[in-house]
Motif scaffolding. Sequence first.
Motif, mmCIF file in Angstrom:
data_model
loop_
_atom_site.group_PDB
_atom_site.id
_atom_site.type_symbol
_atom_site.label_atom_id
_atom_site.label_comp_id
_atom_site.label_asym_id
_atom_site.label_seq_id
_atom_site.Cartn_x
_atom_site.Cartn_y
_atom_site.Cartn_z
ATOM 1 N N ILE A 1 -19.543 -5.672 -4.373
ATOM 2 C CA ILE A 1 -18.971 -4.719 -3.430
ATOM 3 C C ILE A 1 -17.454 -4.719 -3.561
ATOM 4 C CG2 ILE A 1 -20.867 -4.792 -1.773
ATOM 5 C CD1 ILE A 1 -19.267 -6.774 -0.114
ATOM 6 N N THR A 2 -16.875 -3.515 -3.443
ATOM 7 C CA THR A 2 -15.424 -3.365 -3.452
ATOM 8 C C THR A 2 -15.041 -2.469 -2.269
ATOM 9 O OG1 THR A 2 -15.733 -1.583 -5.089
ATOM 10 C CG2 THR A 2 -15.016 -3.737 -5.909
ATOM 11 N N PRO A 3 -13.893 -2.706 -1.636
ATOM 12 C CA PRO A 3 -13.559 -2.033 -0.367
ATOM 13 C C PRO A 3 -12.998 -0.623 -0.534
ATOM 14 C CG PRO A 3 -11.855 -3.615 -0.917
ATOM 15 C CD PRO A 3 -12.925 -3.778 -1.970
ATOM 16 N N HIS A 4 -13.785 0.258 -1.159
ATOM 17 C CA HIS A 4 -13.400 1.658 -1.372
ATOM 18 C C HIS A 4 -12.035 1.737 -2.067
ATOM 19 C CE1 HIS A 4 -14.171 5.971 0.275
ATOM 20 N NE2 HIS A 4 -13.674 5.996 -0.953
ATOM 21 N N ILE A 5 -11.947 1.084 -3.202
ATOM 22 C CA ILE A 5 -10.673 1.011 -3.928
ATOM 23 C C ILE A 5 -10.783 1.605 -5.327
ATOM 24 C CG2 ILE A 5 -9.756 -0.971 -2.678
ATOM 25 C CD1 ILE A 5 -10.756 -2.686 -5.109
ATOM 26 N N GLY A 6 -11.769 2.494 -5.521
ATOM 27 C CA GLY A 6 -11.969 3.050 -6.860
ATOM 28 C C GLY A 6 -10.706 3.635 -7.457
ATOM 29 N N SER A 7 -9.943 4.370 -6.665
ATOM 30 C CA SER A 7 -8.727 4.997 -7.191
ATOM 31 C C SER A 7 -7.461 4.313 -6.684
ATOM 32 C CB SER A 7 -8.682 6.477 -6.794
ATOM 33 O OG SER A 7 -8.602 6.626 -5.386
ATOM 34 N N SER A 8 -7.607 3.141 -6.113
ATOM 35 C CA SER A 8 -6.450 2.477 -5.493
ATOM 36 C C SER A 8 -5.599 1.752 -6.523
ATOM 37 C CB SER A 8 -6.926 1.500 -4.408
ATOM 38 O OG SER A 8 -7.585 2.191 -3.384
ATOM 39 N N THR A 9 -4.844 2.530 -7.268
ATOM 40 C CA THR A 9 -3.920 1.959 -8.242
ATOM 41 C C THR A 9 -2.499 2.442 -7.931
ATOM 42 O OG1 THR A 9 -4.161 3.807 -9.808
ATOM 43 C CG2 THR A 9 -5.703 1.948 -10.031
ATOM 44 N N PHE A 10 -1.547 1.708 -8.437
ATOM 45 C CA PHE A 10 -0.129 2.044 -8.259
ATOM 46 C C PHE A 10 0.155 3.456 -8.749
ATOM 47 C CE2 PHE A 10 4.191 2.109 -10.040
ATOM 48 C CZ PHE A 10 4.946 1.685 -8.951
ATOM 49 N N GLU A 11 -0.452 3.800 -9.905
ATOM 50 C CA GLU A 11 -0.189 5.101 -10.511
ATOM 51 C C GLU A 11 -0.701 6.248 -9.643
ATOM 52 O OE1 GLU A 11 0.070 2.014 -13.587
ATOM 53 O OE2 GLU A 11 -1.410 2.491 -12.038
ATOM 54 N N VAL A 12 -1.912 6.102 -9.110
ATOM 55 C CA VAL A 12 -2.481 7.170 -8.284
ATOM 56 C C VAL A 12 -1.686 7.327 -6.993
ATOM 57 C CG1 VAL A 12 -4.477 7.802 -6.870
ATOM 58 C CG2 VAL A 12 -4.807 7.082 -9.237
ATOM 59 N N PHE A 13 -1.312 6.205 -6.367
ATOM 60 C CA PHE A 13 -0.548 6.283 -5.124
ATOM 61 C C PHE A 13 0.766 7.020 -5.342
ATOM 62 C CE2 PHE A 13 2.360 4.706 -1.867
ATOM 63 C CZ PHE A 13 1.603 4.886 -0.721
ATOM 64 N N ASN A 14 1.490 6.648 -6.388
ATOM 65 C CA ASN A 14 2.786 7.279 -6.653
ATOM 66 C C ASN A 14 2.641 8.753 -7.009
ATOM 67 O OD1 ASN A 14 3.910 4.825 -6.191
ATOM 68 N ND2 ASN A 14 4.950 4.650 -8.150
ATOM 69 N N ARG A 15 1.661 9.065 -7.845
ATOM 70 C CA ARG A 15 1.491 10.447 -8.282
ATOM 71 C C ARG A 15 1.067 11.350 -7.126
ATOM 72 N NH1 ARG A 15 1.195 11.610 -13.742
ATOM 73 N NH2 ARG A 15 1.673 9.830 -15.067
ATOM 74 N N SER A 16 0.174 10.846 -6.282
ATOM 75 C CA SER A 16 -0.285 11.662 -5.163
ATOM 76 C C SER A 16 0.851 11.889 -4.159
ATOM 77 C CB SER A 16 -1.481 11.006 -4.473
ATOM 78 O OG SER A 16 -1.137 9.738 -3.938
ATOM 79 N N SER A 17 1.661 10.866 -3.938
ATOM 80 C CA SER A 17 2.804 11.013 -3.036
ATOM 81 C C SER A 17 3.779 12.048 -3.581
ATOM 82 C CB SER A 17 3.510 9.670 -2.856
ATOM 83 O OG SER A 17 4.669 9.809 -2.066
ATOM 84 N N GLU A 18 4.084 11.963 -4.865
ATOM 85 C CA GLU A 18 5.026 12.901 -5.473
ATOM 86 C C GLU A 18 4.470 14.331 -5.451
ATOM 87 O OE1 GLU A 18 8.914 12.695 -7.609
ATOM 88 O OE2 GLU A 18 7.811 11.622 -6.051
ATOM 89 N N PHE A 19 3.157 14.464 -5.654
ATOM 90 C CA PHE A 19 2.521 15.783 -5.597
ATOM 91 C C PHE A 19 2.724 16.408 -4.219
ATOM 92 C CE2 PHE A 19 -1.010 18.412 -4.264
ATOM 93 C CZ PHE A 19 -1.143 19.312 -5.304
ATOM 94 N N CYS A 20 2.472 15.620 -3.174
ATOM 95 C CA CYS A 20 2.581 16.131 -1.807
ATOM 96 C C CYS A 20 4.029 16.464 -1.447
ATOM 97 C CB CYS A 20 2.016 15.107 -0.821
ATOM 98 S SG CYS A 20 0.226 14.884 -0.979
ATOM 99 N N LEU A 21 4.963 15.636 -1.869
ATOM 100 C CA LEU A 21 6.374 15.915 -1.600
ATOM 101 C C LEU A 21 6.827 17.186 -2.316
ATOM 102 C CD1 LEU A 21 7.855 12.307 -1.853
ATOM 103 C CD2 LEU A 21 7.457 13.633 0.230
ATOM 104 N N ASN A 22 6.365 17.380 -3.537
ATOM 105 C CA ASN A 22 6.699 18.596 -4.284
ATOM 106 C C ASN A 22 6.143 19.839 -3.605
ATOM 107 O OD1 ASN A 22 8.325 18.552 -6.711
ATOM 108 N ND2 ASN A 22 6.848 17.073 -7.524
ATOM 109 N N LEU A 23 4.926 19.713 -3.070
ATOM 110 C CA LEU A 23 4.329 20.853 -2.373
ATOM 111 C C LEU A 23 5.141 21.224 -1.143
ATOM 112 C CD1 LEU A 23 1.919 22.820 -2.202
ATOM 113 C CD2 LEU A 23 0.753 21.117 -0.782
ATOM 114 N N ILE A 24 5.601 20.222 -0.413
ATOM 115 C CA ILE A 24 6.452 20.481 0.764
ATOM 116 C C ILE A 24 7.745 21.163 0.342
ATOM 117 C CG2 ILE A 24 7.844 19.354 2.545
ATOM 118 C CD1 ILE A 24 5.603 17.241 2.737
#
Length: 415
Positions: free
Chosen positions: A387-410
């Motif tokens: 079992i893993t605690p719902h961390i399939g995409s929980s990587t440094f790269e995904v966190f940073n990229r998703s944050s930058e995507f959202c900031l760019n959209l704003i």
Amino acid sequence: MNDHTVPAVLFLNEPVKTDLYKSLEKKYGMFNFRFAKKEKTPSEQQRDFLNYIEQNFYPSTEYKLEALYLGYSGFHPMGDGLTEELIIKYQQLQFLKVITLCSRGIDKVCVDYLQEKYNTVIKNYDDNESYVANDVADCAMYHVLEGFRKFSYQQGKLRDILHSEITRGYLRGDQENELKFCFGHELQLLTEQKNEIIINEQQNDLNQSLEYLEIKNETTEQPVDVIQYMYTNSPMNKKALIMGYGKIGQRVALKLKYGLSMDVSYTTRSGERDEVEDSLRDIKYYPWGNWNDDLSQFDAIVLCLPLSQQTKHLINDDFLKKCSRDQNDNLNHLTLVNLGRGMLIDWENIPEYLVKDRIRHIGLDVFYNEPALTKECDNLNEMNSSITPHIGSSTFEVFNRSSEFCLNLIKDTLG
């Protein structure tokens, strides 16, 4: 409207403080709100949020709320989330131009109403470069490999014993004083330690009868129907079925085929895919809904499905029995992995013996009553599950990229 209002952005999660964030900071009012983590009901969380926007945004102040950065958790703590009724009631919410989420799903936001009434732009992270799909597929490959090789179970015992040869013998079931060679491919049935509480009477020095609790430890081998020994197996040339064939399902197919050398098939509600990349062309299609004894050919089944009326409780008692290769419902060959949604599996109505005694392995990154682990873990143990605690995409790269995507959209929306 006040001509001296300042556009504002409200962050419900912490973004990455990149140069882009700093450029927004110079142009807009930047606000941060955090839901309480504990001891608050959804209605209390909602009240906290509404109090915050009433106190901090126009018309109470000069800051006009035009953008919401929801991060990953969004409005989940609020129960019903950002409803049409709340927007009608609270003027502060009626100036929203953009709402963005780092996650791959949008819920708890009344999307249709906001788009139709206010032309609000609402988007989640667009995984065009397939970072999310790739990293979730890594998680799938981990759970599948655990099902065949049982690395984590063996690692746990090695950490206790601190001797590789003795550990292999212990896992096979050798006695402490046995020194015969153990290759390491045999795993003895799991043993359980039961604490038996016994009430005894004892005379003290004053000849008074006292009751005391004696905890008696007893280690017993549990009767398991799977096989007397479980063997670690190679995934090479074993058959895998991927249920759901979007970006994640396709990436799982590639990793299992080229990473673990498995014979991979896929099934999806929309039917066979005509247009796929060249590396996926020889992945076979298995007809959706063909849940018959033909399922028994698969050694691993990986769930990459969204939750819907058609997929809820898809994996049930009947489905699992169709996966069996004999009349006793033994699933000693099957590794079942769920990366989609916890409610894909009907834990309540699957017989205990199928999960506890007869299935080779269950790998989970999602859970029925998430974030709590309840039904699914009642009959799982270190040997037959990972079992893993719902961390399939929980990587440094995904966190940073998703944050930058959202900031760019704003930035693009507010101008």
